[in-house]
Design a protein around this motif. Structure first.
Motif, PDB file in Angstrom:
ATOM      1  N   LYS A 189     -69.320  59.542 -19.402  1.00 40.07           N
ATOM      2  CA  LYS A 189     -69.002  60.070 -20.735  1.00 40.07           C
ATOM      3  C   LYS A 189     -67.685  59.511 -21.252  1.00 40.07           C
ATOM      4  O   LYS A 189     -67.559  59.164 -22.420  1.00 40.07           O
ATOM      5  N   LEU A 190     -66.687  59.420 -20.350  1.00 46.75           N
ATOM      6  CA  LEU A 190     -65.382  58.884 -20.753  1.00 46.75           C
ATOM      7  C   LEU A 190     -65.493  57.412 -21.145  1.00 46.75           C
ATOM      8  O   LEU A 190     -64.850  56.970 -22.101  1.00 46.75           O
ATOM      9  N   ARG A 191     -66.301  56.654 -20.402  1.00 43.14           N
ATOM     10  CA  ARG A 191     -66.497  55.244 -20.732  1.00 43.14           C
ATOM     11  C   ARG A 191     -67.174  55.101 -22.093  1.00 43.14           C
ATOM     12  O   ARG A 191     -66.786  54.257 -22.910  1.00 43.14           O
ATOM     13  N   GLU A 192     -68.204  55.914 -22.330  1.00 40.88           N
ATOM     14  CA  GLU A 192     -68.888  55.863 -23.617  1.00 40.88           C
ATOM     15  C   GLU A 192     -67.939  56.206 -24.757  1.00 40.88           C
ATOM     16  O   GLU A 192     -67.944  55.551 -25.800  1.00 40.88           O
ATOM     17  N   GLN A 193     -67.115  57.227 -24.541  1.00 42.46           N
ATOM     18  CA  GLN A 193     -66.155  57.612 -25.573  1.00 42.46           C
ATOM     19  C   GLN A 193     -65.121  56.520 -25.806  1.00 42.46           C
ATOM     20  O   GLN A 193     -64.728  56.249 -26.942  1.00 42.46           O
ATOM     21  N   ASN A 194     -64.699  55.880 -24.702  1.00 40.73           N
ATOM     22  CA  ASN A 194     -63.722  54.798 -24.815  1.00 40.73           C
ATOM     23  C   ASN A 194     -64.299  53.620 -25.599  1.00 40.73           C
ATOM     24  O   ASN A 194     -63.607  53.018 -26.432  1.00 40.73           O
ATOM     25  N   LEU A 195     -65.589  53.304 -25.335  1.00 43.15           N
ATOM     26  CA  LEU A 195     -66.243  52.228 -26.082  1.00 43.15           C
ATOM     27  C   LEU A 195     -66.331  52.567 -27.566  1.00 43.15           C
ATOM     28  O   LEU A 195     -66.083  51.713 -28.426  1.00 43.15           O
ATOM     29  N   LYS A 196     -66.686  53.833 -27.850  1.00 41.77           N
ATOM     30  CA  LYS A 196     -66.766  54.256 -29.252  1.00 41.77           C
ATOM     31  C   LYS A 196     -65.404  54.161 -29.925  1.00 41.77           C
ATOM     32  O   LYS A 196     -65.291  53.686 -31.059  1.00 41.77           O
ATOM     33  N   ASP A 197     -64.361  54.616 -29.227  1.00 41.46           N
ATOM     34  CA  ASP A 197     -63.013  54.564 -29.792  1.00 41.46           C
ATOM     35  C   ASP A 197     -62.572  53.126 -30.033  1.00 41.46           C
ATOM     36  O   ASP A 197     -61.976  52.807 -31.070  1.00 41.46           O
ATOM     37  N   SER A 198     -62.873  52.240 -29.059  1.00 35.79           N
ATOM     38  CA  SER A 198     -62.497  50.829 -29.204  1.00 35.79           C
ATOM     39  C   SER A 198     -63.230  50.188 -30.367  1.00 35.79           C
ATOM     40  O   SER A 198     -62.654  49.411 -31.138  1.00 35.79           O
TER      41      SER A 198
END
Length: 304
Positions: free
Chosen positions: A86-95
């Motif tokens: 979930k954190l990786r997905e959120q990080n990708l979205k933020d990036s």
């Protein structure tokens, strides 16, 4: 007494069964009936068995505890893995949002600074998969006021022009397409050599400035801009930088290999020039200089 063979084994099994039954009866009656002598004798005889049984019980409890601990760790590990995903997905979205915001800010700044252009922004939604035809599809069409032959740009420089228009999308011919010809000139004030910029059919990401006399003053590092000739592209849009100058075989002409100002592999957002007006020379020079300075900083790796 001989106890070997099948008969002997059966006798031992019978003895163990009887002994087990006796133990069960004894321990169930323990505390209800007092038989001191028997109690002492039986306890003496059965102490090793009781100790063995107690050891097995303790080990079983330890095993069960370890199994429970392992199951708990497995569940915790599963939860942690899900949290990492979930954190990786959120990080990708933020990036992705940060990159999109950066591109849109650059387009907005360009839209505000390019006073001579009326611009409509668009996003690239598809690319032509042909081996040498370099086209892209954008999400703006006739419903947005887009017409054929309108120039397409980015804050970095020239992209191409509209070659086909539909209701909600359009096809853009890139300047790296060999079929697209752009009237160009050297920006340097003591040169101003004119030519035609076209894509190289053998090198998809390369463009050439052609029809240059061999005696013409063109050199490495020269900045190439649109000349305003041809009726499509306004004058002064940055095209790219001369990387090398080569003589054509058996002729009186030479050509310049030009590195495009736009990175077409990373092209995502563009602006369509729907209307333009001629700026006073001093404003046009400032606008071209800002574009050139931005490219110089980009080549040197200095953030704008």
């Amino acid at each position: 007494m001989q106890t070997n063979g099948p008969v002997g084994k059966k006798i031992w099994i019978l003895i163990l069964v009887l002994l087990s039954l006796f133990c069960m009866i004894f321990f169930s009656a323990k505390g209800k009936v007092s038989i001191p002598l028997t109690n002492r004798v039986v306890i003496t005889l059965l102490a090793p068995l009781q100790s063995f049984a107690s050891g097995i019980s303790n080990k079983s409890g330890s095993i069960i505890k370890n199994v429970n601990d392992l199951m708990t760790l497995h569940e915790e590990n599963k939860l942690l893995k899900n949290e990492v995903i979930k954190l990786r997905e959120q990080n990708l979205k933020d990036s992705e949002l940060a990159a999109e915001n950066k591109r849109l800010r650059e387009l907005l700044n360009y839209k505000q600074s390019a006073k001579n252009f009326q611009l409509v922004t668009a996003s690239v939604i598809a690319r032509d998969s042909s081996t040498w035809i370099n086209n892209v599809v954008i999400d703006r069409g006739s419903n947005d006021g887009i017409k054929k032959d309108m120039p397409v740009v980015t804050p970095a420089g020239l992209v191409g022009y509209i070659i086909e228009v539909y209701d909600n999308y359009s096809l853009v011919g890139l300047i790296t397409d060999p079929r697209v010809a752009v009237g160009a000139m050297v920006q340097r004030s003591d040169s101003r050599v004119a030519g035609i910029v076209k894509g190289d059919i053998n090198k998809k990401a390369e463009i050439h400035m052609e029809n240059i006399p061999r005696s013409a003053d063109v050199k490495n590092g020269d900045q190439i801009i649109t000349s305003g000739l041809g009726g499509i592209y306004p004058k002064g849009i940055f095209i790219g930088i001369v990387e090398s100058v080569k003589n054509e075989a058996g002729g009186l002409l030479k050509y310049a290999v030009v590195k495009p100002a736009v990175d077409f592999q990373k092209l995502e957002d563009v602006a369509i020039i729907v209307n333009s007006r001629r700026l006073p020379p001093e404003q046009l020079i400032k606008q071209m200089q800002r574009a050139a300075d931005g490219q110089q900083l980009k080549r040197e790796g200095v953030p704008k």
